[in-house]
Design an enzyme around this catalytic site. Structure first.
Site, PDB file in Angstrom:
ATOM      1  N   ASP A 153       5.472   8.001  -5.705  1.00  0.00           N
ATOM      2  CA  ASP A 153       5.003   7.917  -7.083  1.00  0.00           C
ATOM      3  C   ASP A 153       3.483   7.909  -7.200  1.00  0.00           C
ATOM      4  OD1 ASP A 153       5.254   5.432  -5.792  1.00  0.00           O
ATOM      5  OD2 ASP A 153       5.263   4.329  -7.680  1.00  0.00           O
ATOM      6  N   GLU A 178       7.075   2.694  -5.936  1.00  0.00           N
ATOM      7  CA  GLU A 178       6.412   1.634  -5.158  1.00  0.00           C
ATOM      8  C   GLU A 178       5.376   0.929  -6.004  1.00  0.00           C
ATOM      9  OE1 GLU A 178       3.576  -0.566  -3.029  1.00  0.00           O
ATOM     10  OE2 GLU A 178       3.047   1.352  -3.950  1.00  0.00           O
ATOM     11  N   GLU A 179       4.692   1.684  -6.879  1.00  0.00           N
ATOM     12  CA  GLU A 179       3.598   1.110  -7.649  1.00  0.00           C
ATOM     13  C   GLU A 179       4.056   0.044  -8.639  1.00  0.00           C
ATOM     14  OE1 GLU A 179       0.656   1.365  -6.946  1.00  0.00           O
ATOM     15  OE2 GLU A 179       0.317   3.265  -5.912  1.00  0.00           O
ATOM     16  N   HIS A 222      -6.638   3.521  -6.010  1.00  0.00           N
ATOM     17  CA  HIS A 222      -6.456   3.348  -7.460  1.00  0.00           C
ATOM     18  C   HIS A 222      -7.700   3.735  -8.254  1.00  0.00           C
ATOM     19  CE1 HIS A 222      -2.694   0.535  -7.271  1.00  0.00           C
ATOM     20  NE2 HIS A 222      -2.730   1.376  -6.250  1.00  0.00           N
TER      21      HIS A 222
END
Length: 392
Positions: free
Chosen positions: A80, A139-140, A363
């Site tokens: 993702d 996962e995020e 990020h």
């Protein structure tokens, strides 16, 4: 320990590896929206002759059965992207989706595991056991691994291995240390309730903004005064919403934050103390407080034997100089839910290169990787699986 045929296969497909990563990077999909990526991975594995199935609503589990019976090792890659606007406008493969970006390297993980699968297929007749490929969604938001486990991803698995590309470390360096690697990551929400009123008449009100502010100022003493200093822990208040306008005393305040630690008893203690601090702070001012505590990822703790195997594989494949020690991070990783089901470990593969501007933090909108690291990750995946299954 390693197999030279795997190394050669990875080298031969280095160009394809880069192409896959760039395709995925340009087509990012957020957590639980990875439908295109799921379809691409499923078709790729199918063309390799690997039996696979899709998980719901997204994700793929593939399985390669070796020529000889043996154990089962699982290899995991997450898929993702993030709701981050890409700032690297000069990249030919930049995100085509506004406000979405692979700002954490999951595009690299997926590409590396696909090429690792291709390499392992080429040496199938030398595998003593089964390799299971886990292409994980979400996962995020820390929910994908648990969902895959619930859908049978870890049934019959004897060992599990995963990795993360790491922009803070030089390209090609590998770290996999026994013990804690990533912290547990929880969320807390606290709602303070008072009595609103006119800003000119505070005596008739109970100010929720004062309650919330007092809590924020005092909550750090949970860590500094109630926890053993040798036990790492972080309590962060990231958001506070209070009030409606300048001349109205706030009736409600909402605080949102996160808790990070490695020890389960510390985790339990902080949760209880947050409730105590919130309740007592509210009572001091005549109001009330309600805590919602959401447990996210568990701590990622590398099993010693698995971590040693990963280090030995990396040393033989890339040289002793490629090994380094990364201190445990307070970042979270839901790979921990796979480790609840079987022993294993989680490695970091460096992809930072100042000459290529790939040292931006994960990020960040300018996050990118040195693509020289892709072959390192792909080979580490494949060599770990081969070495685990064929070790004597």
């Amino acid at each position: 320990m390693i197999l030279e045929a795997i190394k050669k296969e990875i080298i031969n497909h280095a160009g394809e590896l880069v192409d896959i990563r760039r395709k995925l990077h340009s087509e990012p999909e957020l957590s639980w929206e990875e439908y295109g990526t799921t379809e691409y991975v499923f078709n790729y594995l199918t063309e390799l002759g690997i039996g696979c199935r899709k998980t719901e609503p997204t994700g793929v589990i593939g399985e390669l059965v070796g020529a000889k019976p043996g154990k089962t090792v699982a290899l995991r890659a997450d898929m993702d992207a993030l709701s981050v606007e890409e700032l690297t406008s000069d990249l030919p493969y930049r995100s085509k989706e506004q406000g979405k970006m692979h700002a954490c390297g999951h595009d690299a993980h997926t590409a590396m595991l696909l090429i690792a699968a291709k390499a392992l297929v080429s040496v199938k007749d030398q595998l003593e056991g089964t390799v299971r490929f886990l292409f994980q969604p979400a996962e995020e938001v820390a929910t994908g691994a648990r969902a895959m486990v619930q859908q049978g991803a870890m049934e019959g698995v004897d060992n599990v291995f995963g990795m993360h590309i790491w922009s803070q470390s030089p390209t090609g360096m590998v770290s996999c240390t026994a013990g804690p690697s990533f912290a547990s990551a929880d969320i807390f929400n606290i709602r303070f309730t008072g009595r609103g009123g006119h800003g000119a008449m505070p005596q008739a009100c109970i100010d929720a903004s004062v309650m919330a502010s007092s809590f924020v100022m005092n909550v750090q003493s949970i860590v500094s005064r109630t926890i053993d200093p040798q036990q790492p822990a972080v309590v962060t208040v990231g958001k506070m919403t209070v009030g409606t306008r300048f001349n109205v005393i706030a009736e409600n305040a909402l605080i949102e934050g996160t808790v990070r630690c490695f020890d389960p008893t510390v985790r339990d203690h902080i949760e209880k103390q947050l409730e105590v601090y919130a309740r007592n702070t509210a009572e001091l001012y005549g109001g009330t407080a309600e805590l919602e505590y959401i447990r996210g990822t568990q701590a990622v703790v590398n099993e010693a034997e698995s971590a040693q195997l990963a280090r030995a594989v990396a040393a033989e494949a890339f040289g002793e100089d490629a090994l380094y020690h990364e201190e445990p991070t307070m970042g979270g990783e839901d790979f921990s839910f796979f480790l609840d089901e079987a022993p294993g470990c989680f490695a970091l593969v460096g992809a930072g290169n100042p000459e290529k501007d790939t040292e931006w933090a994960h990020h960040h909108g300018r996050f990118n990787i040195d693509e020289e690291a892709l072959s390192t990750g792909a080979e580490l995946y494949a060599q770990y699986a081969y070495s685990y299954l064929n070790k004597k």
